[in-house]
Design a protein around this motif. Sequence first.
Motif, PDB file in Angstrom:
ATOM      1  N   PHE A 337       0.843  -1.190   0.000  1.00 51.39           N
ATOM      2  CA  PHE A 337       0.000   0.000   0.000  1.00 51.39           C
ATOM      3  C   PHE A 337       0.879   1.241   0.000  1.00 51.39           C
ATOM      4  O   PHE A 337       1.909   1.297   0.684  1.00 51.39           O
ATOM      5  CB  PHE A 337      -0.924   0.015   1.224  1.00 51.39           C
ATOM      6  CG  PHE A 337      -1.976  -1.060   1.191  1.00 51.39           C
ATOM      7  CD1 PHE A 337      -1.937  -2.113   2.082  1.00 51.39           C
ATOM      8  CD2 PHE A 337      -2.994  -1.015   0.247  1.00 51.39           C
ATOM      9  CE1 PHE A 337      -2.902  -3.107   2.043  1.00 51.39           C
ATOM     10  CE2 PHE A 337      -3.960  -2.003   0.200  1.00 51.39           C
ATOM     11  CZ  PHE A 337      -3.912  -3.057   1.099  1.00 51.39           C
ATOM     12  N   PHE A 338       0.450   2.237  -0.792  1.00 51.01           N
ATOM     13  CA  PHE A 338       1.210   3.481  -0.844  1.00 51.01           C
ATOM     14  C   PHE A 338       1.182   4.166   0.516  1.00 51.01           C
ATOM     15  O   PHE A 338       0.160   4.161   1.219  1.00 51.01           O
ATOM     16  CB  PHE A 338       0.644   4.420  -1.907  1.00 51.01           C
ATOM     17  CG  PHE A 338       1.045   4.047  -3.304  1.00 51.01           C
ATOM     18  CD1 PHE A 338       0.179   3.342  -4.137  1.00 51.01           C
ATOM     19  CD2 PHE A 338       2.284   4.407  -3.801  1.00 51.01           C
ATOM     20  CE1 PHE A 338       0.544   3.003  -5.422  1.00 51.01           C
ATOM     21  CE2 PHE A 338       2.666   4.071  -5.088  1.00 51.01           C
ATOM     22  CZ  PHE A 338       1.801   3.357  -5.910  1.00 51.01           C
ATOM     23  N   MET A 339       2.305   4.784   0.832  1.00 52.22           N
ATOM     24  CA  MET A 339       2.455   5.484   2.094  1.00 52.22           C
ATOM     25  C   MET A 339       2.265   6.984   1.885  1.00 52.22           C
ATOM     26  O   MET A 339       2.303   7.493   0.764  1.00 52.22           O
ATOM     27  CB  MET A 339       3.843   5.231   2.684  1.00 52.22           C
ATOM     28  CG  MET A 339       4.254   3.772   2.711  1.00 52.22           C
ATOM     29  SD  MET A 339       3.307   2.771   3.871  1.00 52.22           S
ATOM     30  CE  MET A 339       4.050   3.295   5.413  1.00 52.22           C
ATOM     31  N   GLN A 340       2.086   7.694   3.010  1.00 52.72           N
ATOM     32  CA  GLN A 340       2.155   9.144   3.020  1.00 52.72           C
ATOM     33  C   GLN A 340       3.608   9.560   3.272  1.00 52.72           C
ATOM     34  O   GLN A 340       4.420   8.743   3.726  1.00 52.72           O
ATOM     35  CB  GLN A 340       1.257   9.713   4.116  1.00 52.72           C
ATOM     36  CG  GLN A 340      -0.203   9.305   3.994  1.00 52.72           C
ATOM     37  CD  GLN A 340      -1.022   9.849   5.145  1.00 52.72           C
ATOM     38  OE1 GLN A 340      -1.445  11.002   5.130  1.00 52.72           O
ATOM     39  NE2 GLN A 340      -1.239   9.022   6.160  1.00 52.72           N
ATOM     40  N   PRO A 341       3.970  10.824   3.004  1.00 52.30           N
ATOM     41  CA  PRO A 341       5.359  11.235   3.261  1.00 52.30           C
ATOM     42  C   PRO A 341       5.789  11.082   4.719  1.00 52.30           C
ATOM     43  O   PRO A 341       6.979  10.991   4.999  1.00 52.30           O
ATOM     44  CB  PRO A 341       5.368  12.705   2.826  1.00 52.30           C
ATOM     45  CG  PRO A 341       4.302  12.793   1.790  1.00 52.30           C
ATOM     46  CD  PRO A 341       3.225  11.857   2.260  1.00 52.30           C
ATOM     47  N   ASP A 342       4.832  11.009   5.680  1.00 51.68           N
ATOM     48  CA  ASP A 342       5.216  10.857   7.093  1.00 51.68           C
ATOM     49  C   ASP A 342       5.414   9.401   7.492  1.00 51.68           C
ATOM     50  O   ASP A 342       5.640   9.097   8.670  1.00 51.68           O
ATOM     51  CB  ASP A 342       4.174  11.510   8.004  1.00 51.68           C
ATOM     52  CG  ASP A 342       2.802  10.872   7.884  1.00 51.68           C
ATOM     53  OD1 ASP A 342       1.864  11.365   8.545  1.00 51.68           O
ATOM     54  OD2 ASP A 342       2.655   9.896   7.121  1.00 51.68           O
TER      55      ASP A 342
END
Length: 355
Positions: A337-342
Motif C-alpha cells: 500500500f502506498f504510504m504518506q510522506p510521514d
Amino acid sequence: MKQTVVTIVLLVLLLTLLAACATPTPVPPTPTLPPPSPTLPPPSPTAVPPTPTPTAMPPTPTRVPPTPVPPTPTPVPPTPVPPTATPIPPTPIPPGLYVTNVRLTPDRPAFNQSVTFAVTFLNTATGDQNVSWRVYIFRAAEPTKSNTETGLLRSAIPPGTREVASPGTFAYGPTGRTCEDFFVRVGWLDAENKIVYFNTPDSKVYQKDFRVCDASVIPTVPPAPPATPSPVPTPRPGLFVTDLRIQPAPVRGTPLIFFPHFVNTLGTQMTFTWRVYIFRAGDLSRSFSETTFATTHFSPTPGEVQSLGSWTLPLGGPCENFVARVGWLDAENKLHFFMQPDGRIFEKPFTVCPP
C-alpha cells in the motif's frame, strides 16, 4: 686582807640570824571567807549532731523506653445487618439512538465568532442508525422557537458511541449586552419531515447551554510556548499518495470513481501497476472490493490520476462506512500500500448512503 673580808661577811650573817630569832612570831589573823557563790545549774551539754554516715549513691539507672501497651478496644456491639435484599438490575437503555454531548469550538465564544458543533451519539440498537439531523440553536429568552440551525446532515451511526461534526457554523453579533444566553438541541426529521429532538439515555430531551459574550469579558489564556516540533524522518525518495477524491458524492447505486493524488519525490519518472482497495470501516484485514489495475508512468510533477474503472455499492441498504487505500504490485506480484510522506499508510474514510 682576804681573810678579813670573809670574817666580816660571816659576822654580818651571824648577827642577822640572831635578830631574826629574837623577833616574836606574829599570830596570823583569821581569814575572812568570801560569801558563797550562788549555785549555778550544770551546763547543758551542747548537742552535737551525729555525723551522718555517707550513703553510697545509687547507680544511675539506664532509661528503658516503656513498652507501649495497646489500648484495650472498647467492645462495640455488632450492628445488626439487615437481610441482603435482592439486587435490582439497572434499567436497560431501550434500543435506539441518543445524544450524550455537544462539543462547542470554541467553548466560550465571543460575539461575531464562528462556532462549530460536534455531537456525540450513542447507538444502543443492534445495527446502524441512519438519520438526517442538525443542531438547533435557541436564545434562552425565546425557548419555543430556534434562532438558527446548522446544515442538515445524513449519517449512519454504528452501534456504540461516535462523535460527528455538524456542517456549518454559528455566529451571533453584539446586542449591547455583555453576554447573551443560548442553548442547543439536536433534532432529526421523521418520515413526515417533522422535527424530533434527540433524548439522553434517561429519556430527557438533550440540551446544552452556552453563552456568547463580549470578547473583553472572556478570560484569555496566555499562549503556551511553541512546542518543539518532533523531528519527522525524511522519507526515502519514492512515490507517495497524499489525498484521494471521490466523484460523485458517495451514494448507493451510483458508480464511484477515485482520484488518488500522487507525489513523486525521486526526481525521475516511475512506473507502477496500482488500483484502489475498498475496506469496510470495521475490517481492515481484507478488502471488500477493488477497482481495476492500471499501469501509470508517474512524472516528478505531483497530481491526480483517475482510477481505472469504478466501484458501486448496490441499492437496498443503509448508510455504510468504508476506508479506501491505494495499493501496487511489485515484481513478484506482492501487494504493497502506498504510504504518506510521514511514513503512514494512506487511508481515506468515506460513507455511502441511500439516495
